[in-house]
Scaffold this motif. Sequence first.
Motif, PDB file in Angstrom:
ATOM      1  N   SER A   1       2.982  -2.757   3.921  1.00 20.12           N
ATOM      2  CA  SER A   1       2.476  -4.171   3.336  1.00 20.12           C
ATOM      3  C   SER A   1       1.815  -3.954   2.200  1.00 20.12           C
ATOM      4  O   SER A   1       1.344  -5.007   1.647  1.00 20.12           O
ATOM      5  CB  SER A   1       1.388  -4.472   4.582  1.00 20.12           C
ATOM      6  N   GLY A   2       1.507  -2.769   1.604  1.00 21.47           N
ATOM      7  CA  GLY A   2       1.033  -2.729   0.296  1.00 21.47           C
ATOM      8  C   GLY A   2      -0.470  -2.005   0.521  1.00 21.47           C
ATOM      9  O   GLY A   2      -1.161  -1.618  -0.718  1.00 21.47           O
ATOM     10  N   VAL A   3      -0.981  -1.923   1.666  1.00 19.77           N
ATOM     11  CA  VAL A   3      -2.285  -1.422   1.899  1.00 19.77           C
ATOM     12  C   VAL A   3      -2.023   0.018   1.468  1.00 19.77           C
ATOM     13  O   VAL A   3      -1.138   0.955   2.074  1.00 19.77           O
ATOM     14  CB  VAL A   3      -2.609  -1.718   3.096  1.00 19.77           C
ATOM     15  N   THR A   4      -3.231   0.558   0.789  1.00 20.90           N
ATOM     16  CA  THR A   4      -3.198   2.027   0.683  1.00 20.90           C
ATOM     17  C   THR A   4      -4.642   2.500   1.297  1.00 20.90           C
ATOM     18  O   THR A   4      -5.785   2.065   1.406  1.00 20.90           O
ATOM     19  CB  THR A   4      -3.727   2.509  -0.904  1.00 20.90           C
ATOM     20  N   LEU A   5      -4.317   3.766   2.108  1.00 18.80           N
ATOM     21  CA  LEU A   5      -5.369   4.332   3.026  1.00 18.80           C
ATOM     22  C   LEU A   5      -5.535   5.818   2.423  1.00 18.80           C
ATOM     23  O   LEU A   5      -4.604   6.514   2.248  1.00 18.80           O
ATOM     24  CB  LEU A   5      -5.245   4.061   4.706  1.00 18.80           C
ATOM     25  N   PRO A   6      -6.882   6.439   2.442  1.00 21.30           N
ATOM     26  CA  PRO A   6      -7.061   7.752   2.191  1.00 21.30           C
ATOM     27  C   PRO A   6      -6.775   8.582   3.459  1.00 21.30           C
ATOM     28  O   PRO A   6      -6.990   8.108   4.572  1.00 21.30           O
ATOM     29  CB  PRO A   6      -8.370   7.502   1.997  1.00 21.30           C
ATOM     30  N   VAL A   7      -6.293   9.942   3.124  1.00 20.35           N
ATOM     31  CA  VAL A   7      -6.124  10.971   4.258  1.00 20.35           C
ATOM     32  C   VAL A   7      -7.324  11.920   3.747  1.00 20.35           C
ATOM     33  O   VAL A   7      -7.612  12.590   2.828  1.00 20.35           O
ATOM     34  CB  VAL A   7      -4.902  11.684   4.158  1.00 20.35           C
ATOM     35  N   SER A   8      -8.106  12.190   4.982  1.00 19.86           N
ATOM     36  CA  SER A   8      -9.222  13.153   4.808  1.00 19.86           C
ATOM     37  C   SER A   8      -8.601  14.575   4.904  1.00 19.86           C
ATOM     38  O   SER A   8      -7.638  14.823   5.551  1.00 19.86           O
ATOM     39  CB  SER A   8     -10.384  12.971   5.561  1.00 19.86           C
ATOM     40  N   ASN A   9      -9.572  15.653   4.362  1.00 23.02           N
ATOM     41  CA  ASN A   9      -9.051  16.821   4.444  1.00 23.02           C
ATOM     42  C   ASN A   9      -8.834  17.386   6.131  1.00 23.02           C
ATOM     43  O   ASN A   9      -8.127  18.293   6.492  1.00 23.02           O
ATOM     44  CB  ASN A   9     -10.131  17.853   3.896  1.00 23.02           C
TER      45      ASN A   9
END
Length: 233
Positions: free
Chosen positions: A213-221
């Motif tokens: 959809s174009g949404v960007t989400l972070p990945v944590s360590n």
Amino acid sequence: MRIRCVAIDDEPLALELVKEYVSRFPELTLIQVFDDAILGKDFLIEQDIDLLFVDINMPDITGLELVAGLEKKPMVIFTTAHRKFALEGFELDAIDYLLKPIDFERFSKAIRKAIDYFGFRTKPVTQNQEYIFVRSEYRMVKIDLKTIEYIEGLEDYIKIHLTDVPHPVLTLLSLKGILEQLPAGQFSRIHRSYIVSDTKVKSILKKNVLLQSGVTLPVSNTYQDFIDKWQPD
């Protein structure tokens, strides 16, 4: 397995209508009806039933009070002649609310939801599972797993972002709790605040997930293994 039902309403005509509607569903068995809420509650305490039809506005005890006082709660479909009662803020896991006069099409929709939910809660989570149920806006909401894009965790709630509706479904549940309802291998925790559907991932750049959809989400360590499984060998 047939669904055992009880109906409670102080209006005899309303009970007759529920009896007639229920008779059209081979999946349902109407065990008993009551026009006295106190007697109905006593019966529910002694007997195990699967689905309760109960009027909200009754003398002596309301339908909301009746259900809230049950230690073992069945699936519940509330009926009411007053729209305002359907918005009462009680956490009672209602399958649905039906406004009187109840037409068969609307009744049928509530019953199909109850039948689906009954099957959902009596079967273990499997890879072939197609949907889940969550409590939202005073009723149980059926969610097709294929429509889930990602799930966002808040302090006490989660937001389930879907591809087929503009607004997320808000429910009182933790990310850990919702993940336990989802089939393994189809959804991944990527952050303390996010779960994503693996099929909705378009690409991964550094520690960010880009969804279709174009949404960007972070990945944590903590969830680095999610990135690792997307890396080529």
